[in-house]
Design an enzyme around this catalytic site. Structure first.
Site, mmCIF file in Angstrom:
data_model
loop_
_atom_site.group_PDB
_atom_site.id
_atom_site.type_symbol
_atom_site.label_atom_id
_atom_site.label_comp_id
_atom_site.label_asym_id
_atom_site.label_seq_id
_atom_site.Cartn_x
_atom_site.Cartn_y
_atom_site.Cartn_z
ATOM 1 N N GLU A 181 0.815 -1.228 0.000
ATOM 2 C CA GLU A 181 0.000 0.000 0.000
ATOM 3 C C GLU A 181 0.846 1.275 0.000
ATOM 4 O OE1 GLU A 181 -4.106 -1.569 2.087
ATOM 5 O OE2 GLU A 181 -2.631 -0.592 3.368
ATOM 6 N N GLU A 250 -6.904 -7.284 -1.139
ATOM 7 C CA GLU A 250 -7.530 -7.129 0.177
ATOM 8 C C GLU A 250 -8.990 -6.708 0.022
ATOM 9 O OE1 GLU A 250 -5.530 -4.811 3.148
ATOM 10 O OE2 GLU A 250 -3.562 -5.674 2.710
#
Length: 842
Positions: A181, A250
């Site tokens: 991320e 995710e």
């Protein structure tokens, strides 16, 4: 037990065949390609340190039974490299063992090496020692950071190669991740951020692992690294190259909890909707983060303020039990998706408008195969749509899956899988069977409030808590003394001076002359706090001892490693001359607690202090260590430690770190008795637990217990009632089913669905050692309510209970079909009839 182990061995031995040959893993614009075949993959995130090795096989198997093909995990740098160049791969950090269990189950593995993980894990999974290597700046074009990051990644890659765990070697690992991320924060690092992201990608590819690399939330991931999506919804995500597949690393089926906050939940209908829409729009790989969240044992939770529980409202709960109906509903979804796999991955969709917020995506091939997804994206209104000259009912915010373009085998809003009624059954602490005296014997050790064994250092200013402790402990004492003249007015008129403290976080207990004056803390959204409390002072010297505490270190954010904690201001109001500012006083500092320093929670350190024996342990006494020897609870259910009547502190069993406990109550407002699944989900949408402790029970794995002589050690910071500590068995005590006659039937093959659209089925299954012992409620007609709160509607078949009893009573599992033979289907003319059932398992 012997027979069980033999079966276990035979099952896993036979499963090894799946990965006894090398696999070639590549990708194209549509999917991963394994040995020349495109794959639609369902992945389940299970973090090995958040459970224990004894739980790993069953967790993996439960994920497989739920329809997962892949297990995914981060690699936790700070758990493996405890100091520079010194590595640990034992216990909960036995990565090789975990990957081999996945292999033995016949599943694939995604290894997200990172090595930064975020993950609500302490310091984002990066070792704290790295911050104190001169010149180090995390996650940017910084040579010390890159050196240590590359060294650790190489250690992990070489370990996996040595054990032949990458797919080209015959292992299960089909994909790996570098960084995590980073796209959220890259711009904050300027040009150094861009250089670092490119360096990380190239460094990873140079490791030559033979399988693709991914970077999640990284729009500038360079070829051949695949950029992927992390979000509640990823149907609109597009990779940064037309040659890369659409992957979702995710999908958050719930959310994490912070101490003092309410309990967030995501409805199973919305999770299923997001998944179905993703595959409808060209997705090929989905990973649930988390599929089993587990437990932040010891001091591993980050945040700060992340709870010890990392349950995440995941399909498998913190204790390892399937969370139904979420687990079962997603299992049925996965089955439906697999029926469409070949068409989805080997043909181009045709998009059709079915209304203002309704559409179909249709996949066909030259052989006449056809699969369709019908989506109603209206978040309020159900719709009747026409598709291929047939009418279909679409509930609001739902997707119907038609593997043959005719039969609806699954609708995301129609939950037909069973719901579980889960209880925490209290069990009193029992003295060890080896003891002749059956009275529970406690042993007590009282910590000194302030400096013990001499100060670590003295300074005429405040120090940063984290830079001082380097996270070797949660605790740092700030201690000074003040002199109070006898002519101070507050000594004569009965008023109290007021202690004023400002802190960067995270929590504080204030002592004056060894007496607790009060406590304060920040919270999960704002760590800094202020303390304001009247205090008792006497004439002459007064000792001020302030215990500053961390509750997990920052785990993400731009330059997160520079976020500090600890006191910034200490003043006392109410003196004759006004406010006393203690900022420049001489402060003595002590890192940690005496009991910690002596390791009195460890089996080999228990005798490091003089314990005081008692059958009546003190209550509401701060800074107290409690020790008691107990038997393990009977049975085989998972165990939680009930700390409802305690204050805040740490707990251990047989030297194993249960973790931080803090039954801090949440706000009394903002909860939902029933959450509306319709419309976009966000973490604050669906709360339960208002006015209750965020976390009452603390998971103790069964494998940590011995048959008897278990040593439970508690450190209590501010005072509680240890006599109210209980074990609790997590037990599935009942099941519910609630379906309508227009629900898709339960089946495994497409042929089972044809011409059977009105034979929906309630399937009930108790835990393996239990049977359906009674039918608490059953109604065919128009029942209302939810599991545990069903009631009869306007019409009801009076034979409902007897029908269910005949099919289900005294059985481990049963299936109740909505057929003419079973129920009076002439009831409720014009209404869609439903069946609601609740049974007991024992």
């Amino acid at each position: 037990m012997v027979l069980t182990n033999i079966k276990f061995f035979l099952f896993f031995s036979s499963s090894l065949i799946t990965f006894c040959f090398a696999s070639n893993v590549t990708y194209d614009r549509r999917s991963l390609i394994i040995n020349g075949q495109r794959k639609l993959l369902i992945s389940a995130a299970i973090h090995y340190p958040r459970s224990v090795p004894a739980m790993w096989p069953e967790l993996v198997q439960t994920a497989k039974e739920g329809g997962a093909d892949v297990i995914e995990s981060y690699v936790f740098w700070n758990g493996h490299e405890l100091s520079p160049g010194k590595y640990y791969f034992g216990g909960r950090f036995d990565l090789v063992k975990f990957v081999k269990i996945v292999q033995q189950a016949g599943m694939y593995m995604i290894l997200r090496i990172g090595p930064f993980v975020a993950a609500e894990y302490n310091y984002g999974g990066v070792p704290v020692w790295l911050h104190y290597i001169p010149g180090t700046v995390f996650r940017t074009d910084n040579e010390p950071f890159k050196y240590h990051m590359q060294r650790f990644m190489s250690v992990i890659v070489n370990l996996m190669k040595q054990e032949k765990l990458f797919a080209p070697q015959g292992g299960p690992i089909i994909m790996s991740q570098v960084e995590n991320e980073y796209g959220f924060y890259e711009a904050g690092y300027g040009e150094g951020g861009k250089k670092y992201a490119l360096w990380a990608a190239r460094m990873a590819v140079a490791q030559n692992i033979g399988v693709p690399w991914i970077m999640c939330q990284q729009d500038d991931a360079p070829d051949p690294v695949i950029n992927t999506c992390n979000s509640f919804y990823c149907d609109q995500f597009k990779p940064n190259s037309p040659n890369k597949p659409k992957m979702w690393t995710e999908n958050w089926p719930g959310w994490f909890k912070t101490f003092g906050a309410r309990d967030p939940h995501r409805p199973p209908q919305d999770v299923a909707y997001s998944v179905a829409l993703f595959f409808q729009k060209g997705g090929s790989l989905l990973n649930y983060y988390m599929y089993h969240g587990g437990t932040n044992f010891g001091r591993t939770s980050g945040g700060p303020f992340i709870t010890t529980s990392y349950d995440y409202d995941a399909p498998i709960d913190e204790y390892g039990l399937p969370r139904n109906p979420k687990w079962g509903h997603l299992k049925e979804l996965h089955r439906a998706l697999k029926l469409c796999e070949h068409l989805l991955l080997n043909s181009e969709p045709i998009n059709l408008s079915l209304g203002p917020s309704q559409e179909a995506d249709v996949y066909t091939n030259s052989s006449g195969g056809c699969a369709a997804f019908l989506a109603n994206m209206d978040d309020k209104n159900e719709k009747i749509v026409q598709f291929q000259n047939v009418s279909y009912h679409l509930p609001a915010w739902s997707v119907s899956i038609l593997p043959d373009c005719k039969n609806v085998v699954f609708n995301t809003a129609k939950v037909s899988s069973q719901s579980s009624i889960v209880e925490m059954v209290p069990v009193n602490l029992q003295p060890s069977v080896a003891s002749t005296d059956k009275t529970l014997k406690w042993e007590i050790f009282k910590e000194k409030a302030g400096i013990w064994g001499g100060a670590d250092f003295v300074k005429n200013s405040f120090v940063d808590h984290i830079n001082t402790t380097k996270d070797t402990t949660d605790y740092l004492w700030y201690t000074t003394s003040i002199f109070v003249s006898e002519d101070e007015k507050f000594l004569k008129n009965g008023s109290s001076p007021v202690l004023l403290i400002e802190s960067k976080g995270h929590a504080l207990h204030a002592f004056v002359n060894q007496e607790l004056q009060g406590s304060a803390s920040g919270n999960g959204s704002h760590s800094p706090f202020k303390f304001k409390n009247p205090i008792s002072l006497k004439a002459g010297e007064n000792e001020i001892a302030l215990l500053s505490m961390t509750v997990g270190l920052q785990n993400a954010g731009p330059s997160y490693e520079w976020v500090g904690a600890g006191l910034t201001s200490v003043k006392i109001n109410g003196f004759n001359n006004g406010t006393l500012d203690l900022a420049t006083y001489s402060w003595s500092y002590k890192i940690g607690l005496q009991g910690e320093h002596l390791g009195i929670y460890k089996p080999d350190g228990l005798n490091g202090v003089k314990w005081v024996s008692t059958s009546e342990p003190p209550k509401k006494q701060p800074l107290t260590w409690y020790k008691v020897v107990v038997d393990q609870p009977l049975g085989d259910e998972p165990i939680g430690l009930d700390m409802l009547k305690m204050g805040k502190g740490l707990a251990w069993l047989n030297g194993e770190e249960i973790g931080r406990y803090w039954p801090k109550k949440s706000s009394v407002h903002g909860c939902h008795q029933e959450c509306d699944y319709r419309g976009k989900f966000f973490p604050d949408k669906c709360f339960t637990g208002c006015g209750e402790p965020t976390q009452r029970w603390y998971h103790i794995p069964r494998s940590w217990f011995k048959p008897s002589g278990n040593i439970l050690v508690i450190f209590e910071e501010k005072g509680g009632d240890p006599t109210k500590i209980r074990f609790s068995r997590r037990k599935i005590s009942g099941l519910c089913g609630h379906i309508a006659e227009d629900y898709p039937l339960f089946g495994k093959e497409l042929s089972e669905y044809k011409n059977k659209r009105n034979k929906a089925t309630v399937n009930l299954k108790c835990p393996k050692s239990a049977r359906i012992s009674s039918v608490r409620f059953a109604s065919f007609g128009t029942p209302t309510g939810t599991c545990g709160f069903f009631s009869l509607g306007d019409c009801h078949d009076p034979n409902s209970i007897s029908v269910v009893e005949k099919v289900c009573l005294n059985k481990n599992e049963c299936a109740i079909e909505l057929t003419e033979e079973s129920f009076n289907k002439s009831l409720c003319p014009g209404a869609t009839k439903k069946l609601a059932v609740e049974v007991a398992c024992s």
